[in-house]
Scaffold this motif. Structure first.
Motif, short mmCIF file in Angstrom:
data_model
loop_
_atom_site.label_atom_id
_atom_site.label_comp_id
_atom_site.label_asym_id
_atom_site.label_seq_id
_atom_site.Cartn_x
_atom_site.Cartn_y
_atom_site.Cartn_z
N ASP A 367 -2.09 -6.42 14.55
CA ASP A 367 -3.37 -7.13 14.52
C ASP A 367 -4.30 -6.63 15.65
OD1 ASP A 367 -5.10 -9.27 13.73
OD2 ASP A 367 -4.52 -10.27 15.59
N VAL A 368 -5.54 -6.32 15.27
CA VAL A 368 -6.52 -5.82 16.25
C VAL A 368 -6.74 -6.84 17.35
CG1 VAL A 368 -8.99 -5.29 16.52
CG2 VAL A 368 -7.71 -4.30 14.63
N TYR A 369 -6.81 -8.14 16.98
CA TYR A 369 -7.15 -9.16 17.97
C TYR A 369 -6.00 -9.38 18.96
CZ TYR A 369 -10.89 -9.56 14.70
OH TYR A 369 -11.95 -9.23 13.89
N GLU A 370 -4.75 -9.19 18.51
CA GLU A 370 -3.61 -9.23 19.44
C GLU A 370 -3.69 -8.04 20.40
OE1 GLU A 370 -1.05 -11.27 20.09
OE2 GLU A 370 -2.13 -12.68 18.80
N THR A 371 -4.15 -6.91 19.86
CA THR A 371 -4.24 -5.69 20.69
C THR A 371 -5.25 -5.87 21.81
OG1 THR A 371 -3.94 -4.49 18.61
CG2 THR A 371 -4.50 -3.16 20.54
N VAL A 372 -6.40 -6.44 21.50
CA VAL A 372 -7.50 -6.47 22.49
C VAL A 372 -7.30 -7.56 23.57
CG1 VAL A 372 -9.10 -5.63 20.74
CG2 VAL A 372 -9.02 -8.07 21.22
N LYS A 373 -6.37 -8.50 23.28
CA LYS A 373 -6.14 -9.62 24.22
C LYS A 373 -5.84 -9.10 25.62
CE LYS A 373 -4.15 -13.36 22.06
NZ LYS A 373 -2.95 -13.96 21.52
N ASN A 374 -6.61 -9.57 26.60
CA ASN A 374 -6.42 -9.22 28.03
C ASN A 374 -6.59 -7.73 28.34
OD1 ASN A 374 -5.94 -11.89 28.74
ND2 ASN A 374 -3.78 -11.72 28.14
N CYS A 375 -7.31 -7.01 27.49
CA CYS A 375 -7.56 -5.59 27.80
C CYS A 375 -8.76 -5.49 28.75
CB CYS A 375 -7.87 -4.80 26.53
SG CYS A 375 -6.39 -4.35 25.61
N ASP A 376 -8.68 -4.48 29.65
CA ASP A 376 -9.81 -4.20 30.55
C ASP A 376 -10.81 -3.28 29.87
OD1 ASP A 376 -8.99 -5.48 33.17
OD2 ASP A 376 -7.19 -4.34 32.66
N ALA A 377 -10.37 -2.59 28.84
CA ALA A 377 -11.29 -1.72 28.07
C ALA A 377 -10.61 -1.34 26.77
CB ALA A 377 -11.61 -0.47 28.87
N LEU A 378 -11.44 -0.96 25.79
CA LEU A 378 -10.92 -0.46 24.51
C LEU A 378 -11.41 0.96 24.29
CD1 LEU A 378 -11.71 -3.35 21.98
CD2 LEU A 378 -9.52 -2.85 23.10
N ILE A 379 -10.56 1.78 23.65
CA ILE A 379 -11.03 3.11 23.22
C ILE A 379 -10.84 3.20 21.71
CG2 ILE A 379 -10.75 5.61 23.45
CD1 ILE A 379 -9.37 5.17 26.13
N LYS A 396 -14.73 -10.17 22.29
CA LYS A 396 -15.25 -10.35 23.66
C LYS A 396 -14.53 -11.50 24.37
CE LYS A 396 -19.16 -10.68 26.61
NZ LYS A 396 -19.45 -12.07 26.97
N ASN A 397 -14.28 -12.57 23.61
CA ASN A 397 -13.60 -13.72 24.23
C ASN A 397 -12.15 -13.42 24.59
OD1 ASN A 397 -15.80 -15.40 24.17
ND2 ASN A 397 -15.38 -16.05 22.05
N LEU A 398 -11.56 -12.44 23.89
CA LEU A 398 -10.14 -12.15 24.12
C LEU A 398 -9.92 -11.13 25.24
CD1 LEU A 398 -9.01 -11.95 20.37
CD2 LEU A 398 -8.26 -13.66 22.03
N ILE A 403 -15.41 -3.91 27.66
CA ILE A 403 -15.83 -2.49 27.77
C ILE A 403 -15.30 -1.74 26.55
CG2 ILE A 403 -15.54 -0.36 29.11
CD1 ILE A 403 -15.10 -2.20 31.59
N ILE A 404 -16.19 -0.99 25.90
CA ILE A 404 -15.75 -0.21 24.73
C ILE A 404 -16.18 1.24 24.87
CG2 ILE A 404 -16.13 0.19 22.26
CD1 ILE A 404 -15.98 -2.66 21.76
N ILE A 405 -15.20 2.14 24.75
CA ILE A 405 -15.52 3.57 24.64
C ILE A 405 -15.33 3.92 23.17
CG2 ILE A 405 -15.01 5.91 25.48
CD1 ILE A 405 -15.61 4.01 27.80
N ASP A 406 -16.44 4.22 22.52
CA ASP A 406 -16.40 4.47 21.08
C ASP A 406 -16.30 5.99 20.85
OD1 ASP A 406 -16.85 4.69 18.39
OD2 ASP A 406 -18.75 3.57 18.37
N GLY A 407 -15.07 6.45 20.71
CA GLY A 407 -14.82 7.90 20.62
C GLY A 407 -15.30 8.54 19.33
#
Ligand code: NAD
Length: 428
Positions: A367-379, A396-398, A403-407
């Motif tokens: 699950d994407v939302y489980e992945t983003v939980k407590n992340c300092d940034a996403l790539i 954003k709430n999770l 921060i997003i790096i959109d590769g």
């Protein structure tokens, strides 16, 4: 017609299933027993959209058979395709060991005239090598022709690409083989006959050209960032020019996967061996090696030290709609993040199973939302369609920091900035 495929991987199985669907009788052989047993049960051991259904249908209709017994398959066929892997070897050249083994086995088992078709991507001169190996190992001296028929399909869209190719390239100097191949491809419209060596070269030159186009736009993207231009607009403006064309002008974190990286390196080595400089292709490789790590540089600019930070990776496969992670950009990015001391959370619709074999200790999520939980940034590494529908207000709430790096320049910067994200694309 009766066909045999030696190698039932992404290219062999797709080509075999498509030819079976066109009404030919097709045997698939593979040295991997697990793969053959799985295929016999109707299970395709990798992810390619539509392939499972196509295989099942043609197995049920009796057009497609799987076997470990090369002799049986060879004896029952007029055309034998070599569709084995040709990965990069330690010295950047194409490793032809699988092709050599296939040729050896053909030599041992051939008992009447066959057209031997090299569909694997191989250096110029490999048809001669295959012919030599077969001749050296023939127990029964029967005539045969070795020809070249490179494959241009893209994983993720392989069935459509195979059935609707921009061109079919066939390299042969044998009239007999030409007549047989004309019959095989009679329902295809753009069939081009040429000599064997030119056919072998067409495949490498095509892949190297496309890879160079990607590196070119990435170099332009990096300049766009410096001068305040938007590479997506620049690419659109360039792509309207028919002489340039819009394809392969998407700036991002470079080319990756099972073909471009190894084929560009192999072409550069072929050039070197023949006393030629491959300055353009070598530059494309160099630009790409740097481009893959741009997300790490951007992260460090934003976060400073990334040691102990949690970074989420969206997408692991080298392109969407495949589970193939061979030479995927995600591998370089994950390695660099781990080397910097970051914690990595990763998700992909189908490729986590393969990535776990390489990085067993990462945190993987469906699950994407489980992945983003407590992340300092996403790539964002792979532009899966699924990610276009992400609810970023929820994301954003999770996250710990938005921060997003959109590769792959997939997301809408304005929308994300409005939600309070710090957004970095490539060249925009
Ligand atoms: P793959 O690794 O998925 O499949 C190769 C298969 O050959 C494997 O299943 C392996 O077990 C089998 N094999 C190897 N040696 C054998 C032998 N002696 N007898 C029987 N089976 C044997 O590779 P792939 O991605 O299908 O690529 C095959 C070739 O096609 C390569 O040269 C590649 O560069 C080229 N190509 C690939 C793509 C692509 O998108 N994957 C596109 C165009 C061309």
């Amino acid at each position: 017609m009766k066909l045999c495929f030696i190698g039932s991987g992404y290219v062999g199985l797709v080509s075999a299933a498509c030819f079976a669907d066109l009404g030919h009788e097709v045997f698939c052989v593979d040295k991997d027993n697990v793969k053959i047993e799985s295929l016999k049960k109707g299970i395709v051991p990798f992810y390619e959209p539509g392939l499972g259904e196509l295989v099942k249908k043609n197995v049920e209709q009796g057009h497609l058979k799987f076997t470990k017994d090369l002799k049986e398959a060879l004896t029952s066929s007029n055309i034998v395709f070599i569709t084995v892997g040709t990965p990069s070897s330690y010295d950047r050249r194409a490793d032809l060991s699988q092709v050599r083994n296939a040729a050896f086995e053909i030599g041992k088992n051939i008992s009447d005239y066959k057209v031997i078709v090299n569909k694997s991507t191989v250096p110029v001169g490999t048809a001669d090598l295959v012919e030599k190996i077969i001749k050296e190992n023939q127990t029964k001296k029967v005539p045969f022709d070795v020809i070249s028929n490179p494959e241009f399909l893209r994983e993720g869209n392989a069935i459509y690409d195979f059935m609707n190719p921009d061109r079919v390239v066939i390299g042969t100097s044998s009239e007999k083989a030409k007549v047989i191949m004309e019959k095989l491809y009679s329902s295809f419209s753009k069939v081009m006959f040429t000599d064997v060596r030119s056919a072998e070269m067409i495949k490498y030159a095509s892949n190297a050209f496309l890879a160079t186009k990607v590196s070119f736009i990435n170099e332009v993207a990096n300049l766009c960032e410096k001068v305040g231009a938007d590479v997506t607009e620049v690419a659109k403006g360039m792509g309207h020019d028919k002489r340039i064309g819009a394809d392969f002008l998407n700036a991002g974190i470079g080319f990756s996967g099972s073909c471009f990286p190894k084929d560009t390196k192999a072409l550069a080595e072929i050039a070197k061996e023949n006393g030629c400089e491959s300055e353009i292709v070598s530059a494309a490789i160099k630009v790409n090696d740097k481009q893959k790590l741009i997300p790490i540089l951007k992260l460090k600019d934003i976060l400073g030290d990334i040691r102990g930070k949690t970074i989420g990776i969206l997408g692991l496969s080298f392109i969407p709609d495949t589970d193939d992670i061979r030479d995927a950009a995600s591998i370089d990015i994950i390695r660099a993040l781990l080397a910097e001391g970051a914690d990595v959370k990763a998700t992909d619709p189908v490729a986590t199973f393969n990535m776990k074999k390489m990085f067993p200790k990462l945190m993987y999520f469906e699950d994407v939302y489980e992945t983003v939980k407590n992340c300092d940034a996403l790539i964002l590494v792979t532009e899966w369609n699924e990610y276009k529908g992400i609810d970023f207000a929820k994301v954003k709430n999770l996250m710990r920091k938005p921060i997003i790096i959109d590769g792959r320049n997939l997301f809408n910067r304005e929308e994300l900035e409005k939600l309070g994200f710090y957004y970095e694309g490539i060249g925009r």
